[in-house]
Design a protein around this motif. Structure first.
Motif, PDB file in Angstrom:
ATOM      1  N   THR A  27       0.852  -1.184   0.000  1.00  0.00           N
ATOM      2  CA  THR A  27       0.000   0.000   0.000  1.00  0.00           C
ATOM      3  C   THR A  27       0.889   1.235   0.000  1.00  0.00           C
ATOM      4  O   THR A  27       1.974   1.210   0.594  1.00  0.00           O
ATOM      5  CB  THR A  27      -0.941   0.036   1.219  1.00  0.00           C
ATOM      6  OG1 THR A  27      -0.159   0.012   2.413  1.00  0.00           O
ATOM      7  CG2 THR A  27      -1.892  -1.154   1.231  1.00  0.00           C
ATOM      8  N   PRO A  28       0.463   2.305  -0.660  1.00  0.00           N
ATOM      9  CA  PRO A  28       1.300   3.509  -0.690  1.00  0.00           C
ATOM     10  C   PRO A  28       1.621   4.002   0.729  1.00  0.00           C
ATOM     11  O   PRO A  28       0.770   3.969   1.619  1.00  0.00           O
ATOM     12  CB  PRO A  28       0.442   4.528  -1.444  1.00  0.00           C
ATOM     13  CG  PRO A  28      -0.447   3.681  -2.305  1.00  0.00           C
ATOM     14  CD  PRO A  28      -0.750   2.461  -1.471  1.00  0.00           C
ATOM     15  N   HIS A  34       6.615   6.169   6.062  1.00  0.00           N
ATOM     16  CA  HIS A  34       7.829   5.849   5.314  1.00  0.00           C
ATOM     17  C   HIS A  34       9.059   6.075   6.195  1.00  0.00           C
ATOM     18  O   HIS A  34       9.911   5.190   6.339  1.00  0.00           O
ATOM     19  CB  HIS A  34       7.873   6.734   4.072  1.00  0.00           C
ATOM     20  CG  HIS A  34       9.046   6.536   3.189  1.00  0.00           C
ATOM     21  ND1 HIS A  34       9.165   7.194   2.008  1.00  0.00           N
ATOM     22  CD2 HIS A  34      10.176   5.800   3.298  1.00  0.00           C
ATOM     23  CE1 HIS A  34      10.295   6.854   1.411  1.00  0.00           C
ATOM     24  NE2 HIS A  34      10.924   6.013   2.186  1.00  0.00           N
ATOM     25  N   HIS A  67       8.912   6.395  -5.168  1.00  0.00           N
ATOM     26  CA  HIS A  67       7.609   5.887  -4.734  1.00  0.00           C
ATOM     27  C   HIS A  67       7.863   4.892  -3.607  1.00  0.00           C
ATOM     28  O   HIS A  67       8.699   3.997  -3.754  1.00  0.00           O
ATOM     29  CB  HIS A  67       6.895   5.176  -5.885  1.00  0.00           C
ATOM     30  CG  HIS A  67       6.682   6.051  -7.075  1.00  0.00           C
ATOM     31  ND1 HIS A  67       5.594   6.863  -7.204  1.00  0.00           N
ATOM     32  CD2 HIS A  67       7.455   6.265  -8.177  1.00  0.00           C
ATOM     33  CE1 HIS A  67       5.674   7.534  -8.349  1.00  0.00           C
ATOM     34  NE2 HIS A  67       6.803   7.190  -8.953  1.00  0.00           N
ATOM     35  N   TYR A  69       6.157   2.169  -0.685  1.00  0.00           N
ATOM     36  CA  TYR A  69       5.007   1.322  -0.352  1.00  0.00           C
ATOM     37  C   TYR A  69       5.277   0.583   0.944  1.00  0.00           C
ATOM     38  O   TYR A  69       6.384   0.091   1.177  1.00  0.00           O
ATOM     39  CB  TYR A  69       4.752   0.299  -1.477  1.00  0.00           C
ATOM     40  CG  TYR A  69       4.230   0.942  -2.722  1.00  0.00           C
ATOM     41  CD1 TYR A  69       2.864   0.998  -2.963  1.00  0.00           C
ATOM     42  CD2 TYR A  69       5.092   1.525  -3.636  1.00  0.00           C
ATOM     43  CE1 TYR A  69       2.383   1.631  -4.111  1.00  0.00           C
ATOM     44  CE2 TYR A  69       4.623   2.155  -4.778  1.00  0.00           C
ATOM     45  CZ  TYR A  69       3.260   2.204  -5.000  1.00  0.00           C
ATOM     46  OH  TYR A  69       2.780   2.830  -6.125  1.00  0.00           O
ATOM     47  N   ARG A  82      10.838   0.905  -1.433  1.00  0.00           N
ATOM     48  CA  ARG A  82      10.931   2.237  -2.048  1.00  0.00           C
ATOM     49  C   ARG A  82      11.621   2.090  -3.391  1.00  0.00           C
ATOM     50  O   ARG A  82      12.586   1.330  -3.533  1.00  0.00           O
ATOM     51  CB  ARG A  82      11.719   3.194  -1.162  1.00  0.00           C
ATOM     52  CG  ARG A  82      11.826   4.611  -1.732  1.00  0.00           C
ATOM     53  CD  ARG A  82      12.613   5.504  -0.767  1.00  0.00           C
ATOM     54  NE  ARG A  82      12.633   6.887  -1.183  1.00  0.00           N
ATOM     55  CZ  ARG A  82      13.567   7.431  -1.960  1.00  0.00           C
ATOM     56  NH1 ARG A  82      14.559   6.683  -2.426  1.00  0.00           N
ATOM     57  NH2 ARG A  82      13.520   8.708  -2.267  1.00  0.00           N
ATOM     58  N   LYS A 117       5.901  -4.971  -8.365  1.00  0.00           N
ATOM     59  CA  LYS A 117       5.567  -3.551  -8.391  1.00  0.00           C
ATOM     60  C   LYS A 117       6.613  -2.778  -9.195  1.00  0.00           C
ATOM     61  O   LYS A 117       6.279  -1.890  -9.987  1.00  0.00           O
ATOM     62  CB  LYS A 117       5.451  -3.005  -6.970  1.00  0.00           C
ATOM     63  CG  LYS A 117       5.181  -1.523  -6.893  1.00  0.00           C
ATOM     64  CD  LYS A 117       3.979  -1.106  -7.715  1.00  0.00           C
ATOM     65  CE  LYS A 117       2.787  -0.805  -6.886  1.00  0.00           C
ATOM     66  NZ  LYS A 117       1.652  -0.335  -7.717  1.00  0.00           N
TER      67      LYS A 117
END
Length: 160
Positions: A27-28, A34, A67, A69, A82, A117
Motif C-alpha cells: 500500500t502507498p 515511510h 515511490h 510502499y 521504495r 511492483k
C-alpha cells in the motif's frame, strides 16, 4: 568497518522467480510512515538514512521520482519498499521487514511483491544493491527471486 556491496539486476519481468504467496500486500506509504519504517528497518543494518538530517529527510520523502510502499500483513506494517525511477530503470532503494516480521518466512514473498511492483513501472531494468551489513538472508533471497549480480565492491564504512 569493511563491507562488500553487491549490485543485482533483472532485465525482464520473466526473470522473476516468484515465491509462495503469503498474506501480504503493498500500500502507498505516507511520508511519516515511510520515515518511521525506514528507521525501524534500517537501524540494525546501518542504513545511511539512519543519520539523515531534517533537510535530508524532507528531500528524501518528497522526491518526485521516488515511490514508497508499505508491505502490510493484515492491518500491521510489516515492511517497506521504495523505488527510484530514472532513465527507464527502477532502482529498489529500500526493501526490508520490520524486526518483528523477520524470521517468519515472509521475506521471499515480500520481495516478490516488491519486484512485481517495480516491473509495473515498465522499466527496461530493475536493480538494487545489498551489503554484507544487511540481513544474511538478503543476498540469497535476491538471487532466488532471479536477480543477477552485475557488480561488487568492497569499501570502508564509518561506524554509526
Amino acid at each position: 568497518m569493511r563491507e562488500t556491496v553487491t549490485y543485482l539486476e533483472m532485465t525482464s519481468p520473466d526473470d522473476l522467480v516468484p515465491a509462495t504467496p503469503r498474506p501480504l500486500t503493498l500500500t502507498p506509504a505516507t511520508p511519516g510512515t515511510h520515515r518511521a519504517l525506514n528507521l525501524r528497518i534500517g537501524t540494525p543494518y546501518r542504513w545511511g538514512t539512519v543519520t539523515f538530517s531534517e533537510p535530508q529527510w524532507a528531500a528524501y520523502l518528497h522526491d518526485p521520482d521516488a515511490h514508497a510502499y508499505v508491505i502490510t500483513s493484515g492491518a500491521e506494517n510489516a515492511g517497506l519498499a521504495r523505488y527510484a525511477l530514472a532513465f527507464s530503470e527502477v532502482e529498489v532503494t529500500t526493501f526490508g521487514l520490520v524486526p518483528e516480521f523477520v524470521g517468519r518466512g515472509l521475506g521471499a514473498y515480500a520481495l516478490t511483491l516488491t519486484l512485481q511492483k517495480a516491473w509495473s513501472f515498465s522499466p527496461r531494468r530493475v536493480w538494487l544493491h545489498t551489503s554484507t551489513l544487511d540481513h544474511p538472508n538478503a543476498l540469497p533471497n535476491y538471487r532466488a527471486r532471479g536477480l543477477r549480480p552485475f557488480r561488487t565492491e568492497t569499501r570502508q564504512r564509518d561506524a554509526l
